[in-house]
Design a protein around this motif. Structure first.
Motif, PDB file in Angstrom:
ATOM      1  N   PRO A 128      40.834 -69.364  20.642  1.00  0.00           N
ATOM      2  CA  PRO A 128      40.591 -70.221  19.473  1.00  0.00           C
ATOM      3  C   PRO A 128      41.177 -69.641  18.183  1.00  0.00           C
ATOM      4  O   PRO A 128      41.637 -70.385  17.321  1.00  0.00           O
ATOM      5  CB  PRO A 128      39.068 -70.330  19.390  1.00  0.00           C
ATOM      6  CG  PRO A 128      38.501 -69.389  20.368  1.00  0.00           C
ATOM      7  CD  PRO A 128      39.592 -68.946  21.276  1.00  0.00           C
ATOM      8  N   LEU A 129      41.188 -68.314  18.072  1.00  0.00           N
ATOM      9  CA  LEU A 129      41.779 -67.691  16.893  1.00  0.00           C
ATOM     10  C   LEU A 129      43.270 -68.006  16.822  1.00  0.00           C
ATOM     11  O   LEU A 129      43.786 -68.389  15.767  1.00  0.00           O
ATOM     12  CB  LEU A 129      41.548 -66.176  16.924  1.00  0.00           C
ATOM     13  CG  LEU A 129      42.181 -65.389  15.794  1.00  0.00           C
ATOM     14  CD1 LEU A 129      41.540 -65.761  14.460  1.00  0.00           C
ATOM     15  CD2 LEU A 129      42.064 -63.900  16.049  1.00  0.00           C
ATOM     16  N   CYS A 130      43.964 -67.870  17.948  1.00  0.00           N
ATOM     17  CA  CYS A 130      45.401 -68.162  17.974  1.00  0.00           C
ATOM     18  C   CYS A 130      45.680 -69.634  17.687  1.00  0.00           C
ATOM     19  O   CYS A 130      46.634 -69.962  16.975  1.00  0.00           O
ATOM     20  CB  CYS A 130      45.994 -67.743  19.318  1.00  0.00           C
ATOM     21  SG  CYS A 130      46.070 -65.954  19.535  1.00  0.00           S
ATOM     22  N   PHE A 131      44.864 -70.530  18.240  1.00  0.00           N
ATOM     23  CA  PHE A 131      45.060 -71.947  17.950  1.00  0.00           C
ATOM     24  C   PHE A 131      44.844 -72.228  16.467  1.00  0.00           C
ATOM     25  O   PHE A 131      45.603 -72.960  15.854  1.00  0.00           O
ATOM     26  CB  PHE A 131      44.125 -72.824  18.796  1.00  0.00           C
ATOM     27  CG  PHE A 131      44.729 -73.245  20.094  1.00  0.00           C
ATOM     28  CD1 PHE A 131      45.683 -74.245  20.140  1.00  0.00           C
ATOM     29  CD2 PHE A 131      44.343 -72.638  21.272  1.00  0.00           C
ATOM     30  CE1 PHE A 131      46.245 -74.630  21.335  1.00  0.00           C
ATOM     31  CE2 PHE A 131      44.901 -73.022  22.479  1.00  0.00           C
ATOM     32  CZ  PHE A 131      45.860 -74.011  22.511  1.00  0.00           C
ATOM     33  N   GLY A 132      43.789 -71.653  15.895  1.00  0.00           N
ATOM     34  CA  GLY A 132      43.533 -71.854  14.470  1.00  0.00           C
ATOM     35  C   GLY A 132      44.683 -71.366  13.610  1.00  0.00           C
ATOM     36  O   GLY A 132      45.120 -72.049  12.668  1.00  0.00           O
ATOM     37  N   LEU A 133      45.197 -70.177  13.924  1.00  0.00           N
ATOM     38  CA  LEU A 133      46.340 -69.649  13.173  1.00  0.00           C
ATOM     39  C   LEU A 133      47.578 -70.520  13.370  1.00  0.00           C
ATOM     40  O   LEU A 133      48.349 -70.741  12.432  1.00  0.00           O
ATOM     41  CB  LEU A 133      46.630 -68.209  13.598  1.00  0.00           C
ATOM     42  CG  LEU A 133      45.619 -67.172  13.153  1.00  0.00           C
ATOM     43  CD1 LEU A 133      45.925 -65.815  13.790  1.00  0.00           C
ATOM     44  CD2 LEU A 133      45.582 -67.054  11.639  1.00  0.00           C
ATOM     45  N   SER A 134      47.745 -71.026  14.586  1.00  0.00           N
ATOM     46  CA  SER A 134      48.926 -71.865  14.834  1.00  0.00           C
ATOM     47  C   SER A 134      48.886 -73.136  13.996  1.00  0.00           C
ATOM     48  O   SER A 134      49.922 -73.614  13.540  1.00  0.00           O
ATOM     49  CB  SER A 134      49.066 -72.195  16.317  1.00  0.00           C
ATOM     50  OG  SER A 134      48.133 -73.173  16.722  1.00  0.00           O
ATOM     51  N   TYR A 135      47.693 -73.693  13.759  1.00  0.00           N
ATOM     52  CA  TYR A 135      47.601 -74.890  12.921  1.00  0.00           C
ATOM     53  C   TYR A 135      48.069 -74.585  11.507  1.00  0.00           C
ATOM     54  O   TYR A 135      48.763 -75.391  10.880  1.00  0.00           O
ATOM     55  CB  TYR A 135      46.171 -75.432  12.883  1.00  0.00           C
ATOM     56  CG  TYR A 135      45.641 -75.873  14.223  1.00  0.00           C
ATOM     57  CD1 TYR A 135      46.469 -76.443  15.184  1.00  0.00           C
ATOM     58  CD2 TYR A 135      44.307 -75.712  14.546  1.00  0.00           C
ATOM     59  CE1 TYR A 135      45.983 -76.831  16.413  1.00  0.00           C
ATOM     60  CE2 TYR A 135      43.809 -76.102  15.775  1.00  0.00           C
ATOM     61  CZ  TYR A 135      44.660 -76.657  16.699  1.00  0.00           C
ATOM     62  OH  TYR A 135      44.170 -77.050  17.911  1.00  0.00           O
ATOM     63  N   LEU A 136      47.703 -73.418  10.988  1.00  0.00           N
ATOM     64  CA  LEU A 136      48.145 -73.037   9.651  1.00  0.00           C
ATOM     65  C   LEU A 136      49.653 -72.845   9.604  1.00  0.00           C
ATOM     66  O   LEU A 136      50.316 -73.289   8.665  1.00  0.00           O
ATOM     67  CB  LEU A 136      47.421 -71.770   9.194  1.00  0.00           C
ATOM     68  CG  LEU A 136      45.908 -71.903   9.033  1.00  0.00           C
ATOM     69  CD1 LEU A 136      45.292 -70.545   8.724  1.00  0.00           C
ATOM     70  CD2 LEU A 136      45.562 -72.913   7.959  1.00  0.00           C
ATOM     71  N   TRP A 137      50.211 -72.181  10.624  1.00  0.00           N
ATOM     72  CA  TRP A 137      51.655 -71.968  10.664  1.00  0.00           C
ATOM     73  C   TRP A 137      52.404 -73.287  10.827  1.00  0.00           C
ATOM     74  O   TRP A 137      53.448 -73.494  10.208  1.00  0.00           O
ATOM     75  CB  TRP A 137      52.032 -71.016  11.791  1.00  0.00           C
ATOM     76  CG  TRP A 137      51.560 -69.604  11.582  1.00  0.00           C
ATOM     77  CD1 TRP A 137      51.387 -68.971  10.385  1.00  0.00           C
ATOM     78  CD2 TRP A 137      51.198 -68.667  12.577  1.00  0.00           C
ATOM     79  NE1 TRP A 137      50.939 -67.691  10.587  1.00  0.00           N
ATOM     80  CE2 TRP A 137      50.808 -67.466  11.927  1.00  0.00           C
ATOM     81  CE3 TRP A 137      51.153 -68.699  13.962  1.00  0.00           C
ATOM     82  CZ2 TRP A 137      50.403 -66.341  12.611  1.00  0.00           C
ATOM     83  CZ3 TRP A 137      50.741 -67.565  14.636  1.00  0.00           C
ATOM     84  CH2 TRP A 137      50.378 -66.406  13.967  1.00  0.00           C
ATOM     85  N   ILE A 138      51.874 -74.172  11.651  1.00  0.00           N
ATOM     86  CA  ILE A 138      52.536 -75.460  11.853  1.00  0.00           C
ATOM     87  C   ILE A 138      52.520 -76.258  10.559  1.00  0.00           C
ATOM     88  O   ILE A 138      53.514 -76.899  10.208  1.00  0.00           O
ATOM     89  CB  ILE A 138      51.867 -76.251  12.996  1.00  0.00           C
ATOM     90  CG1 ILE A 138      52.079 -75.536  14.323  1.00  0.00           C
ATOM     91  CG2 ILE A 138      52.416 -77.666  13.071  1.00  0.00           C
ATOM     92  CD1 ILE A 138      51.216 -76.066  15.444  1.00  0.00           C
ATOM     93  N   GLU A 139      51.398 -76.233   9.838  1.00  0.00           N
ATOM     94  CA  GLU A 139      51.339 -76.970   8.577  1.00  0.00           C
ATOM     95  C   GLU A 139      52.406 -76.456   7.611  1.00  0.00           C
ATOM     96  O   GLU A 139      53.104 -77.247   6.984  1.00  0.00           O
ATOM     97  CB  GLU A 139      49.963 -76.858   7.944  1.00  0.00           C
ATOM     98  CG  GLU A 139      49.906 -77.677   6.657  1.00  0.00           C
ATOM     99  CD  GLU A 139      48.782 -77.291   5.724  1.00  0.00           C
ATOM    100  OE1 GLU A 139      48.389 -78.152   4.939  1.00  0.00           O
ATOM    101  OE2 GLU A 139      48.327 -76.147   5.765  1.00  0.00           O
ATOM    102  N   GLU A 140      52.545 -75.143   7.507  1.00  0.00           N
ATOM    103  CA  GLU A 140      53.570 -74.574   6.627  1.00  0.00           C
ATOM    104  C   GLU A 140      54.963 -75.021   7.064  1.00  0.00           C
ATOM    105  O   GLU A 140      55.794 -75.393   6.230  1.00  0.00           O
ATOM    106  CB  GLU A 140      53.487 -73.048   6.625  1.00  0.00           C
ATOM    107  CG  GLU A 140      52.289 -72.496   5.890  1.00  0.00           C
ATOM    108  CD  GLU A 140      52.220 -70.976   5.975  1.00  0.00           C
ATOM    109  OE1 GLU A 140      53.231 -70.336   6.350  1.00  0.00           O
ATOM    110  OE2 GLU A 140      51.151 -70.432   5.671  1.00  0.00           O
ATOM    111  N   ALA A 141      55.216 -74.969   8.369  1.00  0.00           N
ATOM    112  CA  ALA A 141      56.521 -75.381   8.885  1.00  0.00           C
ATOM    113  C   ALA A 141      56.777 -76.857   8.618  1.00  0.00           C
ATOM    114  O   ALA A 141      57.892 -77.255   8.260  1.00  0.00           O
ATOM    115  CB  ALA A 141      56.611 -75.082  10.381  1.00  0.00           C
ATOM    116  N   MET A 142      55.744 -77.687   8.770  1.00  0.00           N
ATOM    117  CA  MET A 142      55.908 -79.125   8.545  1.00  0.00           C
ATOM    118  C   MET A 142      56.130 -79.441   7.062  1.00  0.00           C
ATOM    119  O   MET A 142      56.811 -80.407   6.729  1.00  0.00           O
ATOM    120  CB  MET A 142      54.712 -79.908   9.080  1.00  0.00           C
ATOM    121  CG  MET A 142      54.594 -79.933  10.596  1.00  0.00           C
ATOM    122  SD  MET A 142      55.974 -80.757  11.430  1.00  0.00           S
ATOM    123  CE  MET A 142      57.075 -79.415  11.810  1.00  0.00           C
TER     124      MET A 142
END
Length: 161
Positions: free
Chosen positions: A5-19
């Motif tokens: 869940p930690l990795c998924f949560g971090l991935s959402y933040l990274w994806i938002e920045e990329a988007m």
């Protein structure tokens, strides 16, 4: 146990920045995530085989290749694997990335936290599974978090003001 869940949560933040930087690149971003997911699962499976069987990586890799060979030879197993790969993984990752390009990650992460709730609900309805009291309490907490997210999100001043 908490790494996923930690990795998924971090991935959402990274994806938002990329988007934000590349708003029209949702599908390439999703493809990169699917590739990373596949590689991670493959590495995990090889390591799991090596640890479980007490063999070296070469033997574990061969054992995994044998499993995939057996799946490939069985039409029903191959159909199930393709369904899981295309519908269960690839399409959901693509939809998540597209959602993150339009919705704040806080909202998306709260909505995605309802996934186990709906899985349990469908299992209860369609498969006649029973729900324990702790599972029901967990479901109520997930719904309460969604409601609180909406209520508290509306009360916060916007950054545009």
């Amino acid at each position: 146990l908490l790494l996923q869940p930690l990795c998924f949560g971090l991935s959402y933040l990274w994806i938002e920045e990329a988007m934000e930087e590349h708003p029209n690149d949702a599908l390439p971003s999703a493809a990169a995530q699917v590739l990373a997911c596949g590689l991670t699962c493959g590495i995990y499976a090889i390591g799991e085989n090596a640890l479980r069987d007490g063999v070296g990586l070469a033997s574990a890799t061969k054992g995994l290749a044998d499993v995939f060979g057996a799946v490939y030879a069985n039409d029903e197993s191959m159909q199930a694997l393709l369904y899981l790969a295309l519908i269960g993984t690839s399409s959901t990752i693509a939809l998540e990335v597209m959602a993150l390009s339009k919705v704040p990650p806080r909202d998306v992460s709260v909505l995605l936290s309802t996934e186990p709730l709906f899985a349990a609900l469908w299992a209860f309805i369609l498969l006649d599974e029973s729900l324990t009291s702790s599972e029901c309490v967990g479901g109520v907490l997930v719904v309460a978090a969604c409601v609180a997210n909406e209520v508290l999100g509306e009360q916060q001043p916007s950054a545009d003001a």
